[in-house]
Design an enzyme around this catalytic site. Sequence first.
Site, PDB file in Angstrom:
ATOM      1  N   GLN A   1      54.797  43.671  47.814  1.00  0.00           N
ATOM      2  CA  GLN A   1      53.908  43.515  48.600  1.00  0.00           C
ATOM      3  C   GLN A   1      53.716  41.774  48.744  1.00  0.00           C
ATOM      4  O   GLN A   1      53.348  41.224  47.559  1.00  0.00           O
ATOM      5  CB  GLN A   1      52.525  44.022  48.286  1.00  0.00           C
ATOM      6  CG  GLN A   1      51.604  43.515  49.357  1.00  0.00           C
ATOM      7  CD  GLN A   1      49.930  43.987  48.830  1.00  0.00           C
ATOM      8  OE1 GLN A   1      48.905  43.200  49.086  1.00  0.00           O
ATOM      9  NE2 GLN A   1      49.917  45.390  48.332  1.00  0.00           N
TER      10      GLN A   1
ATOM     11  N   THR B   1      40.429  43.272  35.990  1.00  0.00           N
ATOM     12  CA  THR B   1      41.464  42.335  36.073  1.00  0.00           C
ATOM     13  C   THR B   1      41.061  40.997  36.231  1.00  0.00           C
ATOM     14  O   THR B   1      40.119  40.679  37.326  1.00  0.00           O
ATOM     15  CB  THR B   1      42.500  42.654  36.915  1.00  0.00           C
ATOM     16  OG1 THR B   1      43.568  41.807  36.896  1.00  0.00           O
ATOM     17  CG2 THR B   1      41.987  42.986  38.332  1.00  0.00           C
ATOM     18  N   ASN B   2      41.694  39.888  35.442  1.00  0.00           N
ATOM     19  CA  ASN B   2      41.240  38.453  36.034  1.00  0.00           C
ATOM     20  C   ASN B   2      41.891  38.259  37.274  1.00  0.00           C
ATOM     21  O   ASN B   2      41.604  37.144  37.959  1.00  0.00           O
ATOM     22  CB  ASN B   2      41.901  37.530  34.771  1.00  0.00           C
ATOM     23  CG  ASN B   2      40.911  37.684  33.719  1.00  0.00           C
ATOM     24  OD1 ASN B   2      40.035  37.867  33.831  1.00  0.00           O
ATOM     25  ND2 ASN B   2      41.569  37.472  32.570  1.00  0.00           N
TER      26      ASN B   2
ATOM     27  N   CYS C   1      34.975  67.923  10.163  1.00  0.00           N
ATOM     28  CA  CYS C   1      35.740  66.777  10.085  1.00  0.00           C
ATOM     29  C   CYS C   1      36.935  67.066   9.332  1.00  0.00           C
ATOM     30  O   CYS C   1      38.294  66.634   9.804  1.00  0.00           O
ATOM     31  CB  CYS C   1      35.087  65.687   9.152  1.00  0.00           C
ATOM     32  SG  CYS C   1      33.542  64.913   9.743  1.00  0.00           S
TER      33      CYS C   1
END
Length: 545
Positions: free
Chosen positions: A41, A138-139, A454
């Site tokens: 794209q 996202t940056n 545990c």
Amino acid sequence: MAMQVDYSLYLVTDSTEAILGKRNLVDVVELAILGGVTIVQYRDKTSDTGTLIKTAKALHAKCKAHNVPLVINDRIDVAQAIDCEGVHLGQDDTPISTARKILGLTKIIGATVSSIEEARIAVELGADYLGIGTLYATNTKKNTKEIIGVNGIRRILRYLDESGEKARGTKTVCIGGVNGSNAQRIMHQLYAPSPTKREPKTIDGVAVVSAIIAPSDPRAAASDLKSLVTTPPPFARHALSPSSIATSTSPLLTALKAVHQEHPISHNMTNLVVQNFAANVALCIGASPIMSNNGLEAPDLAKLGGGLVINMGTATPDALKNHRQAIQAYNAVGSPVILDPVGAGATSARKDALQFLMESGYFDLIKGNESEILAVARASGLRINLEARQQRGVDSGTSSLTPSQKASLVQHIALRERTVVLLTGATDILSNGHTTLAISNGHAFLGMITGSGCTVGTTLSAYLAANREGKFEAALAGLCHYEIAAEDAAKREDVKGPGTFVPAFLDELYKGRMDVVEDRGEEWVKRVKVEMLEVGDGADFVTEA
Ligand code: 3NM
């Protein structure tokens, strides 16, 4: 009809200097195609029309040479000018119906969606594929509408799966924050298990900007991503499937012996209270304990072939960072990871911690008591109908769920997370999403000592590590080893209460193991109290959120 397209590795371009640097976009895209990108794209929000057409033309020449379709973001006029394969439209771009009229039926039209309603409209108007996001922050695109995460995308997939042939057939890719460290897991987790027996709807690919464009070697980056998205992750090499373990228990003996023979590492990232006890339990069942909370050494430990327990008992922010490192290291090599979400749901910090851990990677088994498993269900994006829960009243002890509600809860989570889930209690429920079992071994003393829950996690980490091909059977074997030892310890004359129970329990764990290893296991296996459950859809109690 638009052409058949492989959406598995979808490259979205970015011409900003922060990502592309001083390189030439066309060169970078060509390298990415050589690495394995399957569709491109061209996305450029700032250049003038002349530059857009010139670049698009050059990109199209490269794409055509490699038989890869090119779509243009937003600009139908540019797509027309160069006669490429189609367009990708955001929510604020030209409506899909208008684009279809202009471009005709043979061109690809993709749409960005982030909600079920947007997906519904895009499908109705005839989109060929949906770019679903934003998966993770996202940056690359700061103005994204909403971070919807794995759960949000699963919800949309589920909607598509249930909304008829056209919706089910619409292709999908996810976008936002996809990179080499998460692509394989995302492909595995982004699917919508269907209540019917139909094949689940899966995501068709990942859409990526910075993980391919930013690296200095886009070809290698694309090639790495391609193999990640087209290969099942190491932790899913053996699919979970219906099991006949309830009727044929001999695999339990095999699983127990495998732990003895392989002596797998049980790496516990656990709370301060149980470390010593967990190490002793590991030794008694035939495993090799390591108590290391340092994420930095997890990659080395993961390669040793053992199992990891992530115990949320002391989930400080620092601990969580170490947990994430360790989960990813174990996932990368396919060594099993057990999640013990201790106290999940009790405080908002623990709820956040659970969400953080579930977004950090894949768990081969999730175990917890009823309230912990309810918290896991919510973190997995399921909705619990509390009214149904209250109406059904109590079954035993402090439980507020009926046995069928528990079974439905456990099966739903297992199917959704593609994992094994164990709900512990007087009767334990174990499911891999396909087969669900009730196990009624154990003893009340286990509930009166510290760390018994545990150390079930510790036990199962070793069992799964030594029995990679049959995690479900291994989990049942480990649980039975543990609970039958508790029964035997409680019966002993020297056991007067919880205090004397602890050392006797360790002895009996060891004795149970040696009985089986020295071929006295036939008696042991007869003690297993397991029943296969027929689970309804539980729709009045647990549904998609
Ligand atoms: N669209 P990266 S997120 C172009 O959510 C784009 O619709 C998004 O970049 C959406 O792969 C995004 O570098 C950027 O995280 C994705």
